[in-house]
Scaffold this motif. Structure first.
Motif, PDB file in Angstrom:
ATOM      1  N   LEU A 117     -34.489 -43.620  74.179  1.00 34.01           N
ATOM      2  CA  LEU A 117     -33.913 -42.819  73.035  1.00 34.01           C
ATOM      3  C   LEU A 117     -34.928 -43.517  71.757  1.00 34.01           C
ATOM      4  O   LEU A 117     -35.443 -43.153  70.810  1.00 34.01           O
ATOM      5  CB  LEU A 117     -32.686 -43.085  72.688  1.00 34.01           C
ATOM      6  CG  LEU A 117     -31.857 -42.436  73.450  1.00 34.01           C
ATOM      7  CD1 LEU A 117     -30.116 -42.758  73.574  1.00 34.01           C
ATOM      8  CD2 LEU A 117     -31.716 -40.965  73.126  1.00 34.01           C
ATOM      9  N   ALA A 118     -35.222 -44.855  72.013  1.00 31.83           N
ATOM     10  CA  ALA A 118     -35.934 -45.688  70.881  1.00 31.83           C
ATOM     11  C   ALA A 118     -37.422 -45.308  70.920  1.00 31.83           C
ATOM     12  O   ALA A 118     -38.157 -44.991  69.836  1.00 31.83           O
ATOM     13  CB  ALA A 118     -35.876 -47.263  71.157  1.00 31.83           C
ATOM     14  N   ILE A 119     -38.160 -44.928  72.039  1.00 29.62           N
ATOM     15  CA  ILE A 119     -39.319 -44.761  72.181  1.00 29.62           C
ATOM     16  C   ILE A 119     -39.574 -43.232  71.618  1.00 29.62           C
ATOM     17  O   ILE A 119     -40.421 -43.078  70.726  1.00 29.62           O
ATOM     18  CB  ILE A 119     -39.794 -44.895  73.557  1.00 29.62           C
ATOM     19  CG1 ILE A 119     -40.144 -46.386  74.118  1.00 29.62           C
ATOM     20  CG2 ILE A 119     -41.290 -43.899  73.820  1.00 29.62           C
ATOM     21  CD1 ILE A 119     -40.407 -46.353  75.278  1.00 29.62           C
ATOM     22  N   ALA A 120     -38.514 -42.328  71.784  1.00 30.39           N
ATOM     23  CA  ALA A 120     -38.721 -41.059  71.496  1.00 30.39           C
ATOM     24  C   ALA A 120     -38.615 -41.007  69.956  1.00 30.39           C
ATOM     25  O   ALA A 120     -39.432 -40.011  69.375  1.00 30.39           O
ATOM     26  CB  ALA A 120     -37.582 -40.121  72.088  1.00 30.39           C
ATOM     27  N   GLU A 121     -37.726 -41.725  69.251  1.00 28.67           N
ATOM     28  CA  GLU A 121     -37.575 -41.540  67.900  1.00 28.67           C
ATOM     29  C   GLU A 121     -38.949 -42.018  67.151  1.00 28.67           C
ATOM     30  O   GLU A 121     -39.475 -41.640  66.398  1.00 28.67           O
ATOM     31  CB  GLU A 121     -36.592 -42.417  67.462  1.00 28.67           C
ATOM     32  CG  GLU A 121     -36.349 -42.456  65.919  1.00 28.67           C
ATOM     33  CD  GLU A 121     -35.084 -42.882  65.488  1.00 28.67           C
ATOM     34  OE1 GLU A 121     -34.580 -42.701  64.605  1.00 28.67           O
ATOM     35  OE2 GLU A 121     -34.654 -43.976  66.453  1.00 28.67           O
ATOM     36  N   ARG A 122     -39.514 -42.985  67.724  1.00 28.06           N
ATOM     37  CA  ARG A 122     -41.007 -43.625  67.256  1.00 28.06           C
ATOM     38  C   ARG A 122     -42.144 -42.601  67.564  1.00 28.06           C
ATOM     39  O   ARG A 122     -42.742 -42.332  66.565  1.00 28.06           O
ATOM     40  CB  ARG A 122     -41.198 -44.908  67.937  1.00 28.06           C
ATOM     41  CG  ARG A 122     -40.256 -46.182  67.472  1.00 28.06           C
ATOM     42  CD  ARG A 122     -40.927 -47.454  68.074  1.00 28.06           C
ATOM     43  NE  ARG A 122     -39.932 -48.229  67.884  1.00 28.06           N
ATOM     44  CZ  ARG A 122     -40.353 -49.764  67.982  1.00 28.06           C
ATOM     45  NH1 ARG A 122     -41.561 -50.065  68.238  1.00 28.06           N
ATOM     46  NH2 ARG A 122     -39.414 -50.511  67.640  1.00 28.06           N
ATOM     47  N   LEU A 123     -41.936 -41.916  68.567  1.00 22.50           N
ATOM     48  CA  LEU A 123     -43.096 -40.946  68.818  1.00 22.50           C
ATOM     49  C   LEU A 123     -42.968 -39.579  68.206  1.00 22.50           C
ATOM     50  O   LEU A 123     -44.028 -39.270  67.613  1.00 22.50           O
ATOM     51  CB  LEU A 123     -42.976 -40.694  70.649  1.00 22.50           C
ATOM     52  CG  LEU A 123     -43.311 -41.896  71.364  1.00 22.50           C
ATOM     53  CD1 LEU A 123     -43.194 -41.335  72.806  1.00 22.50           C
ATOM     54  CD2 LEU A 123     -45.036 -42.066  71.132  1.00 22.50           C
ATOM     55  N   ALA A 124     -41.839 -39.194  68.187  1.00 17.31           N
ATOM     56  CA  ALA A 124     -41.649 -37.740  67.285  1.00 17.31           C
ATOM     57  C   ALA A 124     -40.352 -37.462  66.527  1.00 17.31           C
ATOM     58  O   ALA A 124     -39.973 -36.305  66.281  1.00 17.31           O
ATOM     59  CB  ALA A 124     -41.694 -36.567  68.620  1.00 17.31           C
ATOM     60  N   GLY A 125     -39.790 -38.716  66.036  1.00 13.99           N
ATOM     61  CA  GLY A 125     -38.701 -38.493  65.137  1.00 13.99           C
ATOM     62  C   GLY A 125     -37.865 -37.835  65.506  1.00 13.99           C
ATOM     63  O   GLY A 125     -37.427 -38.129  66.718  1.00 13.99           O
ATOM     64  N   PRO A 126     -36.875 -37.033  64.704  1.00 11.38           N
ATOM     65  CA  PRO A 126     -35.624 -36.248  65.223  1.00 11.38           C
ATOM     66  C   PRO A 126     -35.994 -35.413  66.266  1.00 11.38           C
ATOM     67  O   PRO A 126     -35.033 -35.171  67.276  1.00 11.38           O
ATOM     68  CB  PRO A 126     -35.134 -35.834  63.880  1.00 11.38           C
ATOM     69  CG  PRO A 126     -35.772 -36.575  62.810  1.00 11.38           C
ATOM     70  CD  PRO A 126     -37.089 -37.067  63.147  1.00 11.38           C
ATOM     71  N   GLN A 127     -36.995 -34.722  66.199  1.00  9.20           N
ATOM     72  CA  GLN A 127     -37.360 -33.718  67.291  1.00  9.20           C
ATOM     73  C   GLN A 127     -37.375 -34.472  68.694  1.00  9.20           C
ATOM     74  O   GLN A 127     -36.943 -34.009  69.551  1.00  9.20           O
ATOM     75  CB  GLN A 127     -38.747 -33.029  67.159  1.00  9.20           C
ATOM     76  CG  GLN A 127     -39.119 -31.805  68.311  1.00  9.20           C
ATOM     77  CD  GLN A 127     -40.399 -31.150  68.097  1.00  9.20           C
ATOM     78  OE1 GLN A 127     -41.020 -31.711  66.972  1.00  9.20           O
ATOM     79  NE2 GLN A 127     -40.624 -30.280  68.699  1.00  9.20           N
ATOM     80  N   GLY A 128     -38.035 -35.776  68.789  1.00 11.87           N
ATOM     81  CA  GLY A 128     -38.146 -36.432  69.734  1.00 11.87           C
ATOM     82  C   GLY A 128     -36.856 -36.974  70.246  1.00 11.87           C
ATOM     83  O   GLY A 128     -36.567 -36.817  71.645  1.00 11.87           O
ATOM     84  N   LEU A 129     -35.879 -37.310  69.569  1.00 10.53           N
ATOM     85  CA  LEU A 129     -34.530 -37.594  70.112  1.00 10.53           C
ATOM     86  C   LEU A 129     -33.932 -36.537  70.469  1.00 10.53           C
ATOM     87  O   LEU A 129     -32.996 -36.502  71.673  1.00 10.53           O
ATOM     88  CB  LEU A 129     -33.841 -38.192  68.696  1.00 10.53           C
ATOM     89  CG  LEU A 129     -34.081 -39.469  68.262  1.00 10.53           C
ATOM     90  CD1 LEU A 129     -33.209 -39.854  66.879  1.00 10.53           C
ATOM     91  CD2 LEU A 129     -33.834 -40.600  69.310  1.00 10.53           C
ATOM     92  N   GLN A 130     -34.063 -35.202  70.076  1.00 11.26           N
ATOM     93  CA  GLN A 130     -33.501 -33.917  70.515  1.00 11.26           C
ATOM     94  C   GLN A 130     -33.878 -33.742  71.904  1.00 11.26           C
ATOM     95  O   GLN A 130     -33.252 -33.470  72.983  1.00 11.26           O
ATOM     96  CB  GLN A 130     -33.709 -32.726  69.594  1.00 11.26           C
ATOM     97  CG  GLN A 130     -33.498 -31.389  70.205  1.00 11.26           C
ATOM     98  CD  GLN A 130     -31.850 -31.312  70.347  1.00 11.26           C
ATOM     99  OE1 GLN A 130     -31.272 -32.028  69.483  1.00 11.26           O
ATOM    100  NE2 GLN A 130     -31.496 -30.585  71.340  1.00 11.26           N
ATOM    101  N   LEU A 131     -35.211 -33.909  72.253  1.00 11.33           N
ATOM    102  CA  LEU A 131     -35.950 -33.593  73.532  1.00 11.33           C
ATOM    103  C   LEU A 131     -35.653 -34.561  74.672  1.00 11.33           C
ATOM    104  O   LEU A 131     -35.285 -33.966  75.846  1.00 11.33           O
ATOM    105  CB  LEU A 131     -37.339 -33.581  73.391  1.00 11.33           C
ATOM    106  CG  LEU A 131     -38.116 -32.363  72.425  1.00 11.33           C
ATOM    107  CD1 LEU A 131     -39.343 -32.566  72.361  1.00 11.33           C
ATOM    108  CD2 LEU A 131     -37.363 -30.925  73.178  1.00 11.33           C
ATOM    109  N   ILE A 132     -35.207 -36.001  74.080  1.00  7.29           N
ATOM    110  CA  ILE A 132     -35.133 -37.017  75.047  1.00  7.29           C
ATOM    111  C   ILE A 132     -33.476 -36.705  75.217  1.00  7.29           C
ATOM    112  O   ILE A 132     -33.034 -37.009  76.551  1.00  7.29           O
ATOM    113  CB  ILE A 132     -35.165 -38.477  74.667  1.00  7.29           C
ATOM    114  CG1 ILE A 132     -35.368 -39.296  75.926  1.00  7.29           C
ATOM    115  CG2 ILE A 132     -34.441 -38.714  73.675  1.00  7.29           C
ATOM    116  CD1 ILE A 132     -36.455 -39.217  76.808  1.00  7.29           C
TER     117      ILE A 132
END
Length: 307
Positions: A117-132
């Motif tokens: 979750l932490a990495i996804a947020e840093r990589l792609a912001g809210p969209q990254g959190l949604q995808l993870i």
């Protein structure tokens, strides 16, 4: 793109808590009998609350994420198949014992969702959190079932009975169903649930450290190398191929690659210990996997993503 130092900083809190648990258990009066009770508390209450909450709090858009879900399942099934096949591979079978394999096969495919979750947020912001969140929601039930099956089978226990009584599986399946039905955690309950989840992370990692004995890894080195190679080398390579096969867009590909290279779940130790297996051996594997994540994440996101 994150630098290597960022990955080290991100993994340091998990590793430091494991180390702290090891030191406290070995050099203070808070010794092994106390930590056995902590394991039970984490396994039956704290971690199930954390799993349920982490899945429920991020709504899943199944239509938008259908390709990513398919890719996650395909990757997960492949990793599970490799882990299960290890005792049957020529040259390996005589070096791998049944009980050790049953307990540690889960190391090869389970993942640390909170680092994810932490990495996804840093990589792609809210969209990254949604995808993870999509990957967590669809893969955690599969992986928990796959983790329980070899242990139940080797111990000659009823697999169905182990599933319906397993608090981690109950929590993840319940969280996924609740998410799809649109359930939202009441505002007044959110702070309590969040605090329980945070406690489960710290206590679970410290319990893993308390049960850790690096000497246990020496007696099953072949198995350790095999499951960690699947987790940190083979799975990221398969994720690159799966992303091409499913036609994922660049952001989805990035999240799948990050997902594939995460350290294994700290709860692997708790599950193995509570089902009567060698928790010290599994705790050692969790620690090594956490360290290897510093290498596998840059490999997946730096090397493979650039291909």
């Amino acid at each position: 793109m994150l630098t290597r130092v960022n990955y080290a900083q991100l993994l340091f809190p998990d590793f430091s808590l494991i180390l702290l648990g090891y030191l406290v258990c070995r050099y203070t009066q808070l010794n092994r009998p106390l930590w056995e009770k902590v394991e039970a508390l984490v396994y039956y209450l704290l971690f199930p609350v954390l799993l349920f909450h982490s899945i429920v709090k991020s709504p899943l858009d199944l239509q938008v994420a259908s390709r990513l879900m398919g890719a996650g399942w395909a990757l997960g099934v492949a990793a599970i198949g490799l882990a299960y096949a290890l005792p049957h591979l020529p040259g390996l079978r005589r070096h791998i014992s049944g009980p050790d394999h049953a307990a540690s096969a889960q190391i090869a495919f389970r993942f640390n969702s909170f680092i994810g979750l932490a990495i996804a947020e840093r990589l792609a912001g809210p969209q990254g959190l949604q995808l993870i969140a999509v990957l967590i929601g669809v893969c955690v039930p599969l992986f928990n079932v796959a983790a329980v099956w070899p242990m139940a089978r080797h111990a000659q226990r009823s697999f169905l009975s182990e599933l319906v009584r397993n608090p981690l599986i109950i929590a993840t399946v319940g969280g996924l169903i609740s998410n799809l039905l649109g359930f939202q955690m009441p505002v007044w309950l959110e702070p309590t649930v969040t605090r329980l989840g945070a406690a489960s992370l710290a206590m679970g990692l410290m319990a893993a450290g308390a049960g850790m004995q690096f000497g246990a890894l020496a007696r099953a080195k072949t198995l350790a190398v095999a499951v960690l190679a699947i987790r940190h080398v083979i799975t990221p390579a398969m994720a690159w191929g799966v992303s091409k096969l499913f036609g994922l867009d660049p952001t989805q590909t990035t999240i799948l690659l990050a997902f594939s290279a995460l350290p294994t779940a700290s709860s692997c130790y708790v599950l193995a210990a509570r089902m009567g297996y060698d928790g010290a051996y599994v705790a050692g594997l969790v620690t090594l996997s956490t360290l290897l994540g510093v290498v596998s994440l840059p490999f997946a996101l730096g090397v493979l993503r650039g291909l």
